[in-house]
Design an enzyme around this catalytic site. Structure first.
Site, PDB file in Angstrom:
ATOM      1  N   ASP A   1      18.966  22.168  -2.961  1.00  0.00           N
ATOM      2  CA  ASP A   1      19.502  20.914  -2.459  1.00  0.00           C
ATOM      3  C   ASP A   1      19.321  20.471  -1.345  1.00  0.00           C
ATOM      4  OD1 ASP A   1      20.516  21.073  -5.250  1.00  0.00           O
ATOM      5  OD2 ASP A   1      22.480  21.631  -4.356  1.00  0.00           O
TER       6      ASP A   1
ATOM      7  N   TYR B   1      24.443  33.791  -0.670  1.00  0.00           N
ATOM      8  CA  TYR B   1      24.578  32.226  -0.253  1.00  0.00           C
ATOM      9  C   TYR B   1      25.913  32.414   0.944  1.00  0.00           C
ATOM     10  CZ  TYR B   1      22.207  30.160  -4.000  1.00  0.00           C
ATOM     11  OH  TYR B   1      21.036  30.061  -4.949  1.00  0.00           O
TER      12      TYR B   1
ATOM     13  N   ASP C   1      29.784  18.371  -4.798  1.00  0.00           N
ATOM     14  CA  ASP C   1      29.851  18.498  -3.212  1.00  0.00           C
ATOM     15  C   ASP C   1      30.257  17.377  -2.510  1.00  0.00           C
ATOM     16  OD1 ASP C   1      27.566  16.758  -2.940  1.00  0.00           O
ATOM     17  OD2 ASP C   1      26.134  18.427  -3.410  1.00  0.00           O
TER      18      ASP C   1
ATOM     19  N   ARG D   1      28.067  25.054  -6.241  1.00  0.00           N
ATOM     20  CA  ARG D   1      29.052  24.023  -6.561  1.00  0.00           C
ATOM     21  C   ARG D   1      29.777  24.065  -7.725  1.00  0.00           C
ATOM     22  NH1 ARG D   1      25.987  19.058  -6.285  1.00  0.00           N
ATOM     23  NH2 ARG D   1      24.354  20.145  -5.110  1.00  0.00           N
TER      24      ARG D   1
END
Length: 298
Positions: free
Chosen positions: A41, A69, A83, A173
Site C-alpha cells: 500500500d 510485518y 487504516d 489491516r
C-alpha cells in the site's frame, strides 16, 4: 547500461505506490521489463521485491511467499479503509486492559480465515477491489485460508506494535480490525512496514535514494540472481544431451536421469553454466518426465 537481469530488494518509502516504484526502476535500469512480487500500500514501507529483465517472467511461478510485518494497531477508532488514511466511521473511549489486548492478539496465531478488505489490490472480475471501494461499491468476498506463524505485540493504552510472520495473502489491516472485533472495540492499522518477503529481508534492501546515487555498474552488481527466487526447489543438473532436449521444449524422462520426483513437483534446471530455467514433473505415455516451463537464460 546493457540489459541486465535479476532481483532487487527495495525499501519502499511511504506515499509511493508499488507501481510508482516499478516505473522508477524502469528508468534507473533502462528497461521496460520490470515487475514485482507483491503489492505494498502507499502508506506502507519496507521490502518490495523488484524483478528486472528476464527475471520479470518469474512472478507467476513463485511458490513460497511468506511475509513478515511490523504493524501499528490503534484501538478506539475504526476507518472505512481499515487504516488511518480513510474516513473515521466509529470511535470509542472504552479501551480494554493491556492483558486482555495481548491475550487477544496472541489468539490469532495459527491457521484461520480472513475476508480480504475492499481496500486492497485483489481483483474480482478483473477489477481491483480498491478501485471499486473508491467508487462506493462493495462486493462480496470469500474468506481465504491464511496462517499466522508467529505474532508478538508490545504497547499500552490505545497503541500497540505488532510483529507478524504470516502466509501469503494475509492482510494486516484485516488482522487489526479482526482483533478489534474480538475485543468489541473499534480498531485500525496505524502503520505498516514489511520486513521480509519470501526469503528476502529488509537488511538486504536499498532505498530509492541510494539507488539513484549509484552508477550503472554498481546497480547491476547488486542484483541477486533470478534463481534466488526459487531456492526452496530441488536442483536437477542435466547432461548436455538432455539439456538440448529440455531447452527445445521436449520432456526428459526421470528414469533416464535417475530422478524420482512426484507429479507436479517443480525443479530448478541446471546445465554446465548454471541455472537456466524451471521444470515441472508430469506424466507421459512412457512414464514420469520433467518438462521446462520457463527459461530465464537465452
Amino acid at each position: 547500461m546493457n540489459e541486465c537481469s535479476g532481483v532487487l530488494i527495495v525499501d519502499k518509502p511511504a506515499g509511493m505506490t508499488s507501481h510508482d516504484a516499478v516505473n522508477i526502476m524502469r528508468k534507473l535500469y533502462n528497461t521496460k521489463k520490470v515487475g514485482h512480487t507483491g503489492t505494498l500500500d502507499p502508506m506502507a514501507t519496507g521490502v518490495l521485491v523488484i524483478l528486472i529483465g528476464r527475471a520479470a517472467k518469474a512472478a507467476e511461478y513463485l511458490v513460497s511467499d511468506e511475509k513478515k510485518y511490523e504493524a501499528g494497531l490503534l484501538l478506539g477508532k475504526k476507518y472505512d479503509t481499515g487504516d488511518i488514511t480513510g474516513n473515521l466511521t466509529e470511535e470509542s473511549s472504552d479501551i480494554p486492559e493491556k492483558e486482555k489486548v495481548l491475550s487477544c492478539i496472541g489468539s490469532f496465531k495459527g491457521k484461520g480465515q480472513q475476508i480480504p478488505p475492499m481496500y486492497s489490490a485483489l481483483k474480482v472480475d478483473g477489477q481491483k477491489l480498491v478501485n471499486l471501494a473508491r467508487k462506493g461499491i462493495e462486493v462480496e468476498r470469500k474468506p481465504r485460508d491464511i496462517e499466522i506463524y508467529s505474532i508478538d505485540a508490545a504497547g499500552d493504552g490505545k497503541e500497540y506494535k505488532l510483529k507478524v510472520h504470516c502466509s501469503k495473502g494475509t492482510y494486516m489491516r484485516t488482522l487489526c480490525e479482526d482483533i478489534g472485533e474480538k475485543l468489541s472495540c473499534p480498531s485500525t492499522m496505524s502503520s505498516l512496514r514489511r520486513t521480509a518477503s519470501g526469503g528476502f529481508d529488509i537488511k538486504n534492501s536499498y532505498t530509492i535514494d541510494a539507488l539513484r546515487e549509484m552508477d550503472d555498474e554498481t546497480k547491476e552488481k547488486i542484483l541477486l540472481p533470478t534463481e534466488s527466487l526459487f531456492e526452496e526447489l530441488p536442483i536437477v543438473k542435466l547432461p548436455d544431451f538432455f539439456v538440448r532436449l529440455s531447452r527445445s521444449g521436449q520432456q526428459v524422462y526421470q528414469k533416464k536421469i535417475g530422478c524420482k520426483y512426484e507429479l507436479g513437483r517443480r525443479v530448478r534446471l541446471y546445465d554446465n553454466n548454471g541455472f537456466y530455467g524451471l521444470g515441472e514433473v508430469s506424466d507421459y505415455p512412457e512414464g514420469s518426465a520433467i518438462k521446462t516451463i520457463k527459461q530465464f537464460v537465452l
